[in-house]
Design a protein around this motif. Sequence first.
Motif, PDB file in Angstrom:
ATOM      1  N   UNK A   2      29.120  -1.904 -39.102  1.00 18.15           N
ATOM      2  CA  UNK A   2      28.221  -0.756 -38.976  1.00 18.15           C
ATOM      3  C   UNK A   2      28.842   0.521 -39.571  1.00 18.15           C
ATOM      4  N   UNK A   3      27.973   1.435 -40.010  1.00 19.77           N
ATOM      5  CA  UNK A   3      28.431   2.666 -40.660  1.00 19.77           C
ATOM      6  C   UNK A   3      29.388   3.451 -39.793  1.00 19.77           C
ATOM      7  N   UNK A   4      29.093   3.569 -38.521  1.00 19.40           N
ATOM      8  CA  UNK A   4      29.921   4.374 -37.623  1.00 19.40           C
ATOM      9  C   UNK A   4      31.313   3.812 -37.401  1.00 19.40           C
ATOM     10  N   UNK A   5      31.482   2.526 -37.620  1.00 18.48           N
ATOM     11  CA  UNK A   5      32.800   1.903 -37.436  1.00 18.48           C
ATOM     12  C   UNK A   5      33.660   1.958 -38.694  1.00 18.48           C
ATOM     13  N   UNK A   6      33.066   2.339 -39.813  1.00 20.33           N
ATOM     14  CA  UNK A   6      33.827   2.420 -41.060  1.00 20.33           C
ATOM     15  C   UNK A   6      34.670   3.692 -41.062  1.00 20.33           C
ATOM     16  N   UNK A   7      35.872   3.599 -41.638  1.00 21.06           N
ATOM     17  CA  UNK A   7      36.627   4.835 -41.825  1.00 21.06           C
ATOM     18  C   UNK A   7      35.826   5.791 -42.709  1.00 21.06           C
TER      19      UNK A   7
END
Length: 136
Positions: A2-7
Motif C-alpha cells: 500500500x502507498x502509506x507503507x512505502x518509504x
Amino acid sequence: MPWGERPRWARWVSVIWIVGFVEGTGAHLLDLISGGLHAYHAWPLPSQVLFHALLVVDLLVAVLVARGLPSGPPLGAAVMVTDLTANYQGNWSGLLHEPLAYVGVTGLLPMTLFGLFVVGTALPLGRAFRGIVRPV
C-alpha cells in the motif's frame, strides 16, 4: 504494498514511473489511432510488434507499480531497455547524421532519460515493494 507503507522516496519514484509509463501508453495509443496497424511500417517487424505490444505492457507496468507489486520494477526495466534498444536501432542513422535533431522535449532524449531513471531505480524500488529497506 500500500502507498502509506512505502518509504517516501519510493512513493515519489512510483509516481514518476506511473506517469512515464502511462504517457508511453498514450503515445502508442495516439500512434495506433493516427496510423492504424501500419503506424510503424518504416520500422523492422520486431520493432513494430514491440511498439504495438507496449500499448498494453506500458499500462501493465503502471498498474503493477501503482499496486506496489514486486514484479513491476523488473518488468519496467526490461520494457525500457527493450524500447530504447528498438528506438536507437531505428533512429541510429539519423542520430549519427543529425544528432541535434533528436534533442527536444519529446522523442529520444526524454525517453532515454526516463529509461535511465527506470533502470537505475528498479532494484531499490523492487526491494521497497518487498519490504526490504537497505540504507543508501
